[in-house]
Design a protein around this motif. Structure first.
Motif, PDB file in Angstrom:
ATOM      1  N   ALA A  85     -11.029  16.315 -43.106  1.00 23.06           N
ATOM      2  CA  ALA A  85     -10.843  15.762 -41.496  1.00 23.06           C
ATOM      3  C   ALA A  85     -12.148  16.315 -41.115  1.00 23.06           C
ATOM      4  O   ALA A  85     -12.978  15.511 -40.200  1.00 23.06           O
ATOM      5  N   ALA A  86     -12.836  17.260 -41.460  1.00 25.53           N
ATOM      6  CA  ALA A  86     -14.111  17.943 -40.771  1.00 25.53           C
ATOM      7  C   ALA A  86     -15.150  16.960 -41.412  1.00 25.53           C
ATOM      8  O   ALA A  86     -16.145  16.510 -40.637  1.00 25.53           O
ATOM      9  N   TRP A  87     -15.092  16.664 -42.577  1.00 24.69           N
ATOM     10  CA  TRP A  87     -16.068  15.702 -43.141  1.00 24.69           C
ATOM     11  C   TRP A  87     -15.864  14.283 -42.383  1.00 24.69           C
ATOM     12  O   TRP A  87     -17.098  13.557 -41.885  1.00 24.69           O
ATOM     13  N   MET A  88     -14.845  13.851 -42.176  1.00 22.74           N
ATOM     14  CA  MET A  88     -14.656  12.465 -41.296  1.00 22.74           C
ATOM     15  C   MET A  88     -14.884  12.481 -40.088  1.00 22.74           C
ATOM     16  O   MET A  88     -15.774  11.683 -39.604  1.00 22.74           O
ATOM     17  N   SER A  89     -14.971  13.750 -39.482  1.00 22.79           N
ATOM     18  CA  SER A  89     -15.357  13.917 -38.074  1.00 22.79           C
ATOM     19  C   SER A  89     -16.687  13.542 -37.875  1.00 22.79           C
ATOM     20  O   SER A  89     -17.004  12.982 -36.773  1.00 22.79           O
ATOM     21  N   MET A  90     -17.613  14.135 -38.697  1.00 15.52           N
ATOM     22  CA  MET A  90     -19.001  13.847 -38.501  1.00 15.52           C
ATOM     23  C   MET A  90     -19.551  12.552 -39.315  1.00 15.52           C
ATOM     24  O   MET A  90     -20.205  11.872 -38.406  1.00 15.52           O
ATOM     25  N   THR A 107     -11.356  14.920 -35.520  1.00 15.43           N
ATOM     26  CA  THR A 107     -11.922  16.287 -35.195  1.00 15.43           C
ATOM     27  C   THR A 107     -10.776  17.134 -34.681  1.00 15.43           C
ATOM     28  O   THR A 107     -10.752  18.349 -34.628  1.00 15.43           O
ATOM     29  N   PHE A 108      -9.783  16.503 -33.895  1.00 16.93           N
ATOM     30  CA  PHE A 108      -8.767  17.382 -33.411  1.00 16.93           C
ATOM     31  C   PHE A 108      -7.953  18.136 -34.721  1.00 16.93           C
ATOM     32  O   PHE A 108      -7.488  19.395 -34.827  1.00 16.93           O
ATOM     33  N   LEU A 109      -7.805  17.232 -35.462  1.00 21.12           N
ATOM     34  CA  LEU A 109      -7.022  17.684 -36.838  1.00 21.12           C
ATOM     35  C   LEU A 109      -7.845  18.645 -37.623  1.00 21.12           C
ATOM     36  O   LEU A 109      -7.267  19.732 -37.983  1.00 21.12           O
ATOM     37  N   ALA A 110      -9.155  18.466 -37.648  1.00 21.36           N
ATOM     38  CA  ALA A 110      -9.898  19.765 -38.308  1.00 21.36           C
ATOM     39  C   ALA A 110      -9.795  20.933 -37.495  1.00 21.36           C
ATOM     40  O   ALA A 110      -9.757  22.047 -37.794  1.00 21.36           O
ATOM     41  N   LEU A 111     -10.080  20.474 -36.061  1.00 26.43           N
ATOM     42  CA  LEU A 111      -9.989  21.846 -35.335  1.00 26.43           C
ATOM     43  C   LEU A 111      -8.727  22.891 -35.173  1.00 26.43           C
ATOM     44  O   LEU A 111      -8.514  23.769 -35.356  1.00 26.43           O
ATOM     45  N   LEU A 152     -16.283  21.792 -31.725  1.00 28.27           N
ATOM     46  CA  LEU A 152     -15.601  21.358 -30.401  1.00 28.27           C
ATOM     47  C   LEU A 152     -16.239  20.571 -29.615  1.00 28.27           C
ATOM     48  O   LEU A 152     -15.600  19.661 -28.979  1.00 28.27           O
ATOM     49  N   ILE A 153     -17.681  20.768 -29.439  1.00 22.00           N
ATOM     50  CA  ILE A 153     -18.576  20.059 -28.818  1.00 22.00           C
ATOM     51  C   ILE A 153     -18.502  18.342 -29.181  1.00 22.00           C
ATOM     52  O   ILE A 153     -18.490  17.662 -28.461  1.00 22.00           O
TER      53      ILE A 153
END
Length: 242
Positions: free
Chosen positions: A59-64, A100-104, A129-130
């Motif tokens: 999820a974090a990878w996808m957010s970026m 991004t929400f899922l990663a957080l 978060l930013i």
């Protein structure tokens, strides 16, 4: 090239691709979850808690990744005034915000038992978060302007400004003395994670990628119909449906 950038052609192409991408997503997701939850061994330090990484890390990878795509599409739309690039960037934003929400959220769930806190103002967490706020700002800016073309151009500028946050997220664990652990998968040549854990992690990453493609195509088709609703080809298509 003009053929592939045509909303009419892309609408039809996307309709053919969506079932395939959705099917690949389901297969990869089931395989990744099975290997990650039932086959991969427990971590010698974190026990079973580490398994949340099979959701959190992809999820974090996808957010970026999605934000970079969104900024790239925004640049294409600004330079070449391609409507399909505007539609793609607009369609990416809610999906990227969700990842991004899922990663957080998953990071917070992991942080409580590991760090003893739901949240810390760590460099990696704060820059992520930013990124979430950038997605929200992008969507809010688009929604505040009635003209879709002007809204897309304004949002594209915001996306290009915000993309500087991506290397900050990625290198934050190297630039600062941070609580977040350093990279373990992307270490060149010697990833510090066992192959039995890398396999499901990569399967989940591919599953999330195909999910993104399927949902982005679906959202793009909807937005194409909305923007092209007064054109002849949309009217002909709607009339031909029973």
């Amino acid at each position: 090239m003009h053929k592939y950038a045509s909303p009419k052609f892309f609408y039809s192409l996307a309709g053919q691709l969506i079932p395939w991408t959705a099917a690949v997503t389901a297969v990869l997701l089931l395989a990744g979850l099975y290997l990650g939850l039932f086959v991969a061994p427990a971590d010698y330090q974190q026990g079973e808690s580490y398994r949340i990484m099979f959701i959190h890390v992809p999820a974090a990878w996808m957010s970026m990744f999605i934000y970079v795509l969104m900024a790239g599409a925004g640049a294409v739309a600004l330079v070449w005034n391609i409507k399909l690039a505007e539609i793609f960037a607009s369609s990416c934003a809610p999906i990227g915000a969700s990842f991004t929400f899922l990663a957080l959220a998953t990071g917070s769930l992991w942080g409580k038992p590991m760090w003893g806190a739901w949240w810390v103002w760590d460099a990696r967490l704060t820059s992520e978060l930013i990124l979430f706020f950038l997605y929200i700002g992008y969507m809010a800016l688009q929604a505040s302007i009635d003209d879709p073309r002007r809204a897309a151009r304004a949002a594209a500028i915001l996306a290009l400004v915000g993309v500087v946050n991506i290397p900050v997220i990625h290198f934050s664990v190297e630039w600062w003395n941070t609580l977040h652990q350093p990279a373990s998968v992307s270490k060149v040549g010697t990833p510090s994670i066992h192959p039995s854990m890398i396999a499901p992690l990569l399967l989940m990453a591919f599953a999330f990628t195909f999910y993104f493609v399927a949902v982005a195509l679906l959202r793009m088709r909807n937005e194409i119909l909305e923007r092209e609703r007064h054109t002849g080809w949309v009217a002909d298509m709607l009339e031909s449906k029973p």
